[in-house]
Write an enzyme that holds these catalytic residues in place. Sequence first.
Site, PDB file in Angstrom:
ATOM      1  N   MET A 156       0.821  -1.212   0.000  1.00 30.28           N
ATOM      2  CA  MET A 156       0.000   0.000   0.000  1.00 30.28           C
ATOM      3  C   MET A 156       0.860   1.270   0.000  1.00 30.28           C
ATOM      4  O   MET A 156       2.059   1.231   0.218  1.00 30.28           O
ATOM      5  CB  MET A 156      -0.921   0.002   1.212  1.00 30.28           C
ATOM      6  N   ASP A 209      -2.643  -5.062   0.442  1.00 25.42           N
ATOM      7  CA  ASP A 209      -2.155  -6.372   0.867  1.00 25.42           C
ATOM      8  C   ASP A 209      -2.882  -6.906   2.086  1.00 25.42           C
ATOM      9  O   ASP A 209      -3.258  -8.091   2.125  1.00 25.42           O
ATOM     10  CB  ASP A 209      -0.641  -6.343   1.098  1.00 25.42           C
TER      11      ASP A 209
END
Length: 533
Positions: free
Chosen positions: A106, A265
Site C-alpha cells: 500500500m 495487501d
Amino acid sequence: MFTNILKTEFPRTDNGFAESEGMRKLKYLLGIDLGTSGTKTVLFEETGRAIASETIEYPLYQPKNGWAEQEPEDWWNAARDTVKAVIAKSGVKPEDVKGVGISGQMHGLVLLDREGRVLRRSILWCDGRTQEECDEITQTIGKERLIELSANPALTGFTAGKILWVRKHEPEVYEKAAHILLPKDYVRYRLTGEYAAEMSDASGTNLLDVSHRCWSEEILEKLHIDKNLLPPLLESSDPAGRVTAEAAAATGLCEGTVVAAGGGDNACAAVGTGVVVEGRAFTTIGTSGVVFAHSDRVQIDPAGRVHTFCAAVPGAYTVMSCTLAAGLSLKWYRDTFCQAECQAAKEMGVDPYVLLNEEAAQSPLGANRLLFLPYLMGERSPLLDSNARGAFVGLSAIHTRRDMLRAVMEGVMYSQRQNLDVLRGMKVAPDAMLACGGGGTSPFWRQMMADMFQMPVRTVANREGPALGAAILAGVACGVYEDIPSACEKVIRLNEAQQPDPERGAQYERYYRLYEKLYPAMKESFAELSRLD
C-alpha cells in the site's frame, strides 16, 4: 469458526468439494501478490486449492537514510513473468482462467504522464522522508478534522505526503504528472489499460473520505491537489477491466479475461484468511507487522494510533495497526549476523529461518534480560514517530547471538501486543487470533504470540494469504462466487490452535510492561539523533 455447506449427494474430495464423472469443468482464478521484496503469483482452482505458484524478487533502492523506492517497471515485469510461469507450470488452458485479482503493497506513489509512462521511481510505504509535508498537511487540514475525514493522521508512509514532497522538491516531475496510482493499480493498468483505484488501498492515501467511500473534496482542495490526477474508485470485488491484447501476448492470459479491482495487501490477506465478518482478526508478521480486525461499521481511534480503512468487503471497514519493521527486523538480523546459519541451511536444503528458530528457542524467555525495540525504519503504530530507531536494551557481556535473536523476535511481538491493546480499548479485538505472513509459519513465533496475547492462535490451511484473497476477489468479479463472505466459507479452512500458557504469559507480561516504558524514555534522544550530521 469456518464451515463448508455444500448440498450434494456426490462424494467429497479432500478439499471438501464434490466430484463426479461428468461434473462440470473447474474454473481457475489467478492471484497476484505484489509485495515489497517480490511478486508472487498463484493459480488456484475455484475450490481454493493452489496448483502453481511463482515468485520473482526485485531491488529496493535507498538513496538516503530512511528513503525507500522501487521501479514500477520491475513490478510489471515480475507480474508478467510470474503469470506466464504459473500458466505454463499448471498446464491449465488460458481460457479456463476466469479472473485475475491483485493484492499490493500500500501507499506507494506512482506518477504517470499523459501517455501512461512512469515519471520517477515509486516512493514506498516504508519511506520516511515526508515528515515536513505531513506536518504541513496536519496544519492545513487540522489534526482532528483530518482524522475525522480520512480516519487517519498524516503519516510519512501514506501517499498524500509523498505527492506534496514531489511537488516541492521535483516540480518538473510533478508538472508532467497526469495520473496518480498506487502500486497494484499500476500493474492492473498494464493488464487492462484502465486507470482505477479501489477503497481499501485508497484508504491509505490520506485523501479518501473513508466514512463515505469517496475522494475527499475538502482535503484535495485545501492541499491544492487536482482531483483529475486521481482515478475513479471501485470496490475491491468490482470488475476493473479486461486483459488487453498486448497484455495477453505478454502474460499468456486470454484477451478479455476479467481483472478485479483487487485490494491492499492486508485487505486481501483478510479475505484470504476469512477475516470478513465481525469478530475475526489476524496478526501478520511479514516485512511489516499488522494486527487487523474486521468491523461492520466505521470505528476511528481519535489519537490516530491505529488505522481505519475500508475493507475489501463492500460497505465494511477494518481497524489495523502497522509496525514498519516486524519480519524486516529478523531479516536484518539474519543478513547481518547469521551468515553461518544461512550457509548451513543452504547445505541442508532448509529455510534459514528454521535454524534461526531453533537457535532462538535455546535462549530463555526474556532472552536473559535483553529487550529489543524494532524501530529500524521509524515507527507508525502506535508511536507515529519517523525518528524512532531500533535499540537493544540491557545488552551485556553475558549475551550471545541466540539471546539477541530471541530478543528481536520478542521485541517484534511486544510491538504487536501494544497494538492489540489499542484495538482492545476500541472494543474490536477478538478472543482468538489468526497468524499470517512468514512469521506465522513459525510454530515458535506463534506460541510466543499465543502466550503474549493470551489467546488461541490458529493458521489457515492454505498459506497463500493475500494471493488467495486476490483470487477470491477475482472470483466474485467474474461471477464464480456470489460474494466475498460466502466464497470464504467455501474455500478457507483452519488448522488446530496453539493454546496460550498462562505461566509464560505472566512472565512475558513483566517484560512487556518494561518494554512499554522504553520508547517514552528515549523519544527525545531519537529526535536529537535525527538532527545530527
